[in-house]
Design an enzyme around this catalytic site. Sequence first.
Site, short mmCIF file in Angstrom:
data_model
loop_
_atom_site.label_atom_id
_atom_site.label_comp_id
_atom_site.label_asym_id
_atom_site.label_seq_id
_atom_site.Cartn_x
_atom_site.Cartn_y
_atom_site.Cartn_z
N ASP A 1 18.75 0.82 -19.08
CA ASP A 1 19.45 0.36 -20.28
C ASP A 1 18.41 -0.22 -21.25
O ASP A 1 17.26 -0.47 -20.87
CB ASP A 1 20.47 -0.71 -19.88
CG ASP A 1 21.40 -1.08 -21.03
OD1 ASP A 1 21.45 -0.32 -22.01
OD2 ASP A 1 22.03 -2.15 -20.94
N ASP A 54 28.29 0.50 -14.62
CA ASP A 54 27.06 1.12 -14.13
C ASP A 54 27.14 1.39 -12.63
O ASP A 54 26.30 2.13 -12.09
CB ASP A 54 25.85 0.20 -14.39
CG ASP A 54 25.56 0.05 -15.87
OD1 ASP A 54 25.83 1.00 -16.63
OD2 ASP A 54 25.07 -1.03 -16.28
N GLU A 86 -11.89 10.54 21.64
CA GLU A 86 -11.88 10.25 23.09
C GLU A 86 -11.65 11.53 23.89
O GLU A 86 -12.36 11.81 24.86
CB GLU A 86 -10.82 9.21 23.41
CG GLU A 86 -11.09 7.84 22.80
CD GLU A 86 -9.91 6.90 22.93
OE1 GLU A 86 -9.05 7.15 23.79
OE2 GLU A 86 -9.84 5.93 22.16
#
Length: 875
Positions: free
Chosen positions: A327, A620, A685
């Site tokens: 808005d 809204d 590893e």
Amino acid sequence: MLKDPHASSAEHILSEFKVDPDKGLKRSEVASGLKEHGPNRLKEAKSKNIGLIFLEQFLDPIIYILAAAMALAYFFEEWLEGTAVLIVILITALIGFFMEWQAIRSVEALQRMVETKANVLREGKLEHIKATGLVPGDIVVLESGDVIPADCRMLKTESFAVKEAILTGESNQVEKNPETLPVKVSLANRKNMLYKGTIAARGKAKAIVIATGGDTEIGRISQLTSGAKKESTPLEKKLKSLSRWLIWLTLILAMLIVVTGYFQGKDLMIMIKTGIALAVAAIPEGLPIVATIALARGMLRLSKRNVVIKKLEAVQTLGETGIICTDKTGTLTENKMSVHHLVLSTAAFAASEAENFKQDPGFEKLIHIGSLCNNSKLKNGEFSGDAVEIAFIEFAAGLGSDYQELQEEYPKILEVPFDAETKKMATLHHYKGQYLIAVKGALETLLDSCDFILTKEGAEDFLDKKQWQQQAKLIAAEGMRVLAFAYRESKEEPEYERLMEHLTFVGFLGFLDPPRKDIKKAIETYKNAGITVVMVTGDHPDTARKIGEEIGLIAPDAPQEIVVHGADLEQIGSLTPEGQKTLMQARIFARMVPGQKLDLVEFYQKNKAIVGMLGDGVNDAPALKKADIGIAMGIRGTEAAKEVADVILMDDKFTSTELAIRQGRNIFENIRQFVIFLLSCNLAEIISVALAALSNLPLPLLPLQILFLNLVTDIFPALALGVGKGDPNIMKDPPRDPQEPILTKRLWLATVLYGLSITTAVIGVVAYTHFIMGLSAVLVNNIAFYTLILGQLLNVFNLPRRKISFWKNEVTTNPWVWAASIFSLLIMVLVYHIPVMARALSLVPLSTSHFLVIAVFGLGSLGISQLLKRLKLAN
């Protein structure tokens, strides 16, 4: 609970609860009500207790694999290895437990910050309390934008309407009144009842609470779904999927190493133990929990910056947001209105010259209308209410007008609240046996209701309306908000439906609301981040365009198509490809009505955009709920908007959304770094042991050493990466594709190369100490073990992107990384000097020259990785 309250009169219900509608309940009655009915809260799934959280850490495929490894070790009577794996399981579970427990408590604390509030009469005073404190018999006062806090029976209404979609599925507004109804009336038709969770769409009302918590209509429905299982966040699902894939890969590699070693004639038990240890080491135990840790910490960080996140997954979605719809008034502007210009039929002048026109009949009438059709209130020396209404009252007061005296002289009979669809508001007043209707609203809609115009000679036929539209356009082009005023006088009380007919037009005002000072910079940040900001406003297109130019949203020479009028969006669902392209390029939508905001969000989503929607009003709410991220204002936002939003800006600042998006992006990148680090270390590893086994070199790692590495150099630095502040330049990148995996092909390549860099250092030091220095297998193993530890700890500095400085980046500035690295080194020093631990890990004393070799090869792994990055082979 009263039976059939809709069929009982309001007076009967008040007498049942023994409550005065003007005073409300007493404190003692409220206390008794809470004791009898409990808090006004829906029955939720009980919060996990500590024991359950701990036990759930063991319900994971990774733990199952570790448990199987432990069982195998004990089966072969390898008590030390079995106990070591058990310790790994317990430490993994404890880390996961503490992190999840902290995350759950953090989320609950944040949710308590945004509980729904209610206005209630208690002992004659209107109080604003948490809705959970309501009890049956409470008198609540409601207005547009409120979430109905409990099931209520209407007592008094002023043009009150409610949206009951949550119960009935119907999106239309339902008019409410206190009239008594027959017993056999369906829930949807009970016009004198209000139900918890529905939304006040317009008007004002007073009602009495009938039922709270689980006794409400929505409470009964929620009990049917209370057992629903909580869904994992999208990020957690991605991490779990990656974990499952790695488990299978790890098991296959471990089996290959065992089988290969056996056929080479090596001791089967040693190879089985090595395979078990590698499986344990390669499995990323911390992977699923790191998402919860990072997201929860992100929520807490944002809450300290006035951004409250209501859902964990919202943090992740913020990082993917590509379009922000916002808005104008109060978000992009200061929301500090002031009257700047006046246009009457008799004169047009600046507000600073108003003193010279006080005797003008049009000006006098305008002051009357604006003061009467006004809901702002003065409390403790400060005005509260709508910014435009406050600005008008302050302007009138500056000219010696007292709005309270006018409102007492013209008592209000009823009000038609401002409606976002019609863009008008009206009040009806009684004065000396006659009636005055005061109306204000958007110029174009108000002109349609006006048949006359007030001139110096009195009311005349209103003929040239286009001229007024042109004048308003000029005012709007200066960035002012236009508000028009009209009235009608009547000897008889007019019908409600015809209140705004045959009006006399007086004129309009231009209100100035300057842009926020920090908005321009925020807009520029969004542009650099590839995020499109779209202004969605009910204001005049020219007003919106002017503000858009001032804040840098659009260029002064931007084409007309960049501003879209709401009237042109009627057929948004049937636009041509060319029309859709034009709409995607638009940056300002003016004269928008609430339904169009929802349509716009859906349009963007259909075009594959992740949409954030900022809003504050009841109208809204649908768009906020539909958007991928709904963002409500904490100060001026209605309860309805805050209820459906995912994010609440407690300071109402647009710039706070930038903080939230930055945090969302950084969290995802932190998790990526965590994954890359963990996998590259684990890969080093596996490959180191596999290459040594295949080439008949001394093993660089023994089973217990692998398990120890898993706890020291893997877990702590990895977790430190997951909680870092992130890259300060992350807002210069475009939004992330929500479909993008955690590790892209480019990142997989970087992970493998980092792992190979460490492997090269480890195998290199094994070859050097075995062939060149001629050391024993035990010393070769120890030097390789320490080299791997150093290489893995230094691997953390490979993670920042190639374009960023090696010396100053999100990793080197992360204090948690340094603390984790120092902590890991201290553990190694202690283990080296504690005989029991040293024997368990097969460690022997080393000379200074040995440690020098470790340092050279350990640093060499970092050098190789950095060289690959400079050659643009790695990230």
